[in-house]
Enzyme design. Structure first.
Site, mmCIF file in Angstrom:
data_model
loop_
_atom_site.group_PDB
_atom_site.id
_atom_site.type_symbol
_atom_site.label_atom_id
_atom_site.label_comp_id
_atom_site.label_asym_id
_atom_site.label_seq_id
_atom_site.Cartn_x
_atom_site.Cartn_y
_atom_site.Cartn_z
ATOM 1 N N ASP A 65 -3.060 -7.764 17.703
ATOM 2 C CA ASP A 65 -3.859 -7.126 16.666
ATOM 3 C C ASP A 65 -5.036 -8.024 16.279
ATOM 4 O OD1 ASP A 65 -3.921 -4.829 14.708
ATOM 5 O OD2 ASP A 65 -3.856 -6.495 13.282
ATOM 6 N N LYS B 256 0.827 4.648 9.241
ATOM 7 C CA LYS B 256 0.889 3.234 8.883
ATOM 8 C C LYS B 256 1.444 3.040 7.474
ATOM 9 C CE LYS B 256 -3.031 0.887 8.761
ATOM 10 N NZ LYS B 256 -4.217 0.120 9.194
ATOM 11 N N LYS C 70 0.838 -1.195 0.000
ATOM 12 C CA LYS C 70 0.000 0.000 0.000
ATOM 13 C C LYS C 70 0.877 1.250 0.000
ATOM 14 C CE LYS C 70 -4.093 -1.944 0.255
ATOM 15 N NZ LYS C 70 -5.012 -1.672 1.367
ATOM 16 N N GLN D 34 -0.754 -12.516 10.888
ATOM 17 C CA GLN D 34 -1.172 -12.456 9.490
ATOM 18 C C GLN D 34 0.101 -12.359 8.667
ATOM 19 O OE1 GLN D 34 -3.366 -9.115 10.631
ATOM 20 N NE2 GLN D 34 -1.903 -7.601 9.885
ATOM 21 N N ASP E 185 -2.689 -6.383 0.773
ATOM 22 C CA ASP E 185 -1.293 -6.689 1.117
ATOM 23 C C ASP E 185 -1.172 -7.660 2.285
ATOM 24 O OD1 ASP E 185 -2.424 -4.784 2.794
ATOM 25 O OD2 ASP E 185 -0.544 -3.702 3.132
ATOM 26 N N GLU F 136 -6.548 -6.127 21.201
ATOM 27 C CA GLU F 136 -7.028 -5.010 20.395
ATOM 28 C C GLU F 136 -8.236 -5.517 19.617
ATOM 29 O OE1 GLU F 136 -7.131 -2.591 16.560
ATOM 30 O OE2 GLU F 136 -6.568 -4.687 16.772
#
Length: 690
Positions: free
Chosen positions: A412, A551, A282, A342, A377, A441
């Site tokens: 996450d 980010k 990204k 991930q 991504d 989170e």
């Protein structure tokens, strides 16, 4: 001393001085589940039978429903067993009349698995004393009650486990009753020395006991701390003459640690520091195409340089990371690392374990989605294709970082993975190192958030970020302090790299001050994302995210210059953390009480801690009065229940504003003026009068 209670009588504060005398278990008739004295609804309580949780130093309210038929008096004990097997008894106190609910508040200081149970018994002296006082006042049955009392106290005086001085006291009282008139009967029944002695070591009749329940006490940092989040690649990053930004490193990021520690934070939280993939990387503001020099999202983990156990080569080496951890410790900071399970399409797992992902009918691997958001991504993991393999690998990754000095993980999106996986992983990690802390989170449905906490997460993100009005905050904070506090500890992050609420976008500097003050005082754990002190409140149009989101790019900030120009909230954050450090009442979750104001935008609450728990021998009480409308000046009257901190309604007491130094004399009804553009919040210390 491992356990402290504020409910034991004066002079008898040590639990060891109450003998471990179990209540007599009266055998029930066949098939009866109720004890002779029923014991119901024990708390702490966690759904589905998971153990309740506390942190070292937390004052835990133990409660149970207990009653018996008729009007005879009962007593209730809490029996605690610490991790070493030592037991203490704590006499419980009845709560509001008619509720049959009993409570003992105890601070547990030793980490490990405790057990707690309840014992109820017929309190023979209390029953006799109550009846005797009533009958003495009416002038009836004096001889009968005196004879019964003499027999009861004389028998108790013969119990060898009572101290000699107490046995002498009981013998003397029995002797007085053998020739008592109405006045003497009433005098013995209400004698303070006798009442105190027999409260600590009661004369027990029939009784019941409850099977012990588990309570896991974790280290203090599991429930107390001020967090600061940053991106290491931005700290020390510089824009070169050609306009390209040269990345910061772990070595340059370490130079920011004294500034963070200087604001009083306890935890430095790093977003993922792993290699970042290039496939579908990204660009700025989450665009689908990355330009040369765009660093990519750190959540797109994995490249030919490695995966979750590797460090991005731009940031440095494992040696550099160890050095960063050591530098943080020298500053009094603990390092928390993002655990994002991930992978980018370039992660080594994609080639070595394609079965760990979801393959679509066309043969491609499914990328992550959270409609309308798409994360081309990132490949989410599929935990059902090879659970034993994927579980083992995740445990290996976590323990790799634990070995490098990480004891806190911000997880996450845990709600997108199986609950049973988290239960297993946290149990396995804590079996090897009980000091490891996991923060969930999970901004998701209430049942899921609570379930994650129940199965083991020590801390949880919460809805605080979106609770902004007085009514919303009262409802939310009441829930986390009193409804789920036996197992769910909220971390009141005011913002994150993903969340910039409308309240912050449009409330300006006042909104940032208000939210920081409430977060830092309403719960013992809170956090901010770097840039909060600079009031970075411009959102990407149509979203709740910062424009030019860190980010997807580097952020170059002038921390010192902003503070020198008076543009930074660092002084406020520093002061808030100083207040938190100085006031033990703010290091508790369950002790919040809400009061009233005549204005729907003025929130009022107090945090009180009894002298028995403060460590100073003095009580600690703070009153927070906040104008939650960042666009206004509010004048109103606040109404306080001063009995909470031992002040009779109508009596005067002195307060000091810990933000401004102003002092006032208050009562239970007080005028306040809160200017959102100057000082929108009072944080008032209740001063002791000599």
């Amino acid at each position: 001393m491992a356990a402290r209670t504020a409910l034991e009588p004066a002079g008898l504060r040590s639990p060891a001085r109450i003998p471990l005398r179990p209540a007599a278990e009266t055998p029930p008739p066949g098939g009866s589940r109720a004890g002779r004295i029923p014991l119901f609804d024990p708390t702490p309580h966690v759904p589905q039978g998971y153990p309740a949780k506390a942190f070292a130093g937390e004052v835990v309210p133990f409660r149970v429903v207990a009653f018996r038929e008729g009007h005879d008096r009962i007593g209730v004990h809490l029996r605690l067993t610490d991790p070493a097997g030592a037991q203490t008894l704590h006499r419980m106190t009845p709560l509001a009349d008619g509720t049959d609910r009993w409570q003992a508040e105890v601070a547990l200081d030793t980490t490990g698995t405790w057990t707690y149970g309840y014992e109820a018994f017929a309190d023979e002296f209390a029953t006799w004393a109550h009846a005797s006082a009533v009958k003495a006042g009416a002038g009836v049955d004096i001889a009968v009650m005196s004879a019964l009392g003499a027999e009861l106290l004389g028998s108790a005086a013969g119990e060898r486990d009572r101290p000699a001085a107490e046995r002498t006291l009981l013998k003397a009282a029995a002797s007085r009753l053998r020739k008592a008139d109405a006045a003497e009967l009433a005098s013995v029944a209400t004698d303070p020395s006798l009442v105190e002695a027999l409260r600590a070591r009661p004369i027990q009749g029939v009784g019941s006991t409850m099977a012990p329940l588990p309570l896991k006490v974790e280290r203090t940092e599991a429930g107390v701390g001020a967090w600061y989040e940053f991106f290491p690649r931005s700290e020390g990053a510089v824009r070169q003459k050609d306009g390209v930004v040269k990345t910061g490193t772990l070595r340059t990021a370490a130079k920011r640690l004294p500034g963070v520690a200087g604001m009083g934070f306890d935890v430095i939280y790093l977003v993922p520091i792993h290699p970042i993939g290039t496939t579908n990387r990204k660009g700025r503001n989450n665009t689908l195409r990355a330009e040369p020099g765009d660093p990519g999202s750190p959540y797109a983990i994995g490249s030919p340089d490695g995966g979750h156990d590797a460090i991005h080569p731009d940031l440095g080496t494992e040696k550099d990371f160890r050095s960063f951890v050591r530098s943080a410790r020298k500053e009094g900071l603990e390092v928390a690392l993002d655990l994002a399970l991930q992978a980018s399409p370039d992660h080594p797992w994609v080639a070595s374990h394609p079965e760990w992902f979801t393959t679509l009918p066309d043969g491609t691997i499914a990328y992550a989605e959270n409609p309308p958001k798409k994360y081309q991504d990132i490949y989410p993991l599929n935990f059902d294709n090879d659970p034993s393999g994927i579980y083992a690998e995740m445990l290996r990754v976590v323990m790799h970082w634990v070995a490098l000095g990480v004891k806190i993980f911000r997880v996450d999106n845990p709600h997108t993975k199986p609950l049973q996986f988290w239960e297993w992983l946290i149990r396995e990690v804590n079996a090897q190192d009980p000091d490891v802390i996991f923060l969930a989170e999970a901004f998701t449905r209430p049942a899921v958030m609570r379930a994650l906490a129940a199965v083991g997460f020590q801390q949880s993100y919460s809805y605080f970020t979106w609770r902004n009005t007085k009514a919303e905050l009262e409802e939310f904070l009441t829930g986390v302090a009193h409804e789920t506090s036996d197992y769910m500890r909220p971390n009141l992050f005011v913002n994150t790299h993903d969340i910039l609420t409308e309240y912050l976008q449009f409330g300006g500097r006042a909104a940032y001050r208000i939210r920081a003050c409430i977060a830092a005082t309403a719960a013992p754990v809170y956090g901010v994302y770097a840039g909060y002190e600079l009031i970075e409140n411009v959102a990407r149009p149509g979203s709740e995210e910062n424009i030019d989101n860190e980010k997807y790019e580097y952020k170059l900030r002038d921390w010192d210059g902003a503070e020198e120009r008076g543009e930074s909230l660092a002084p406020l954050l520093r002061r808030l953390n100083e207040i938190r450090g100085a006031h033990p009442a703010l290091r508790q979750l369950r002790n919040i009480s809400f009061h009233w104001s005549d204005d729907d935008a003025v929130l009022v609450y107090s945090k009180h801690l009894d002298a028995a728990f403060t460590g100073t021998g003095r009580p600690d009480t703070l009153i927070v009065v906040a104008n939650v409308d960042p666009h206004s000046v509010r004048e109103t009257t606040v109404h306080l229940d001063t009995r909470i901190w031992g002040v009779h309604p109508g009596d005067e007491f002195d307060v000091e504003d810990l933000l401004t130094g102003a002092e006032w004399t208050w009562r239970d009804h007080n005028y306040v003026r809160l200017d959102a553009f100057a000082e929108p919040v009072h944080i008032l210390r209740v001063k002791e009068r000599s």
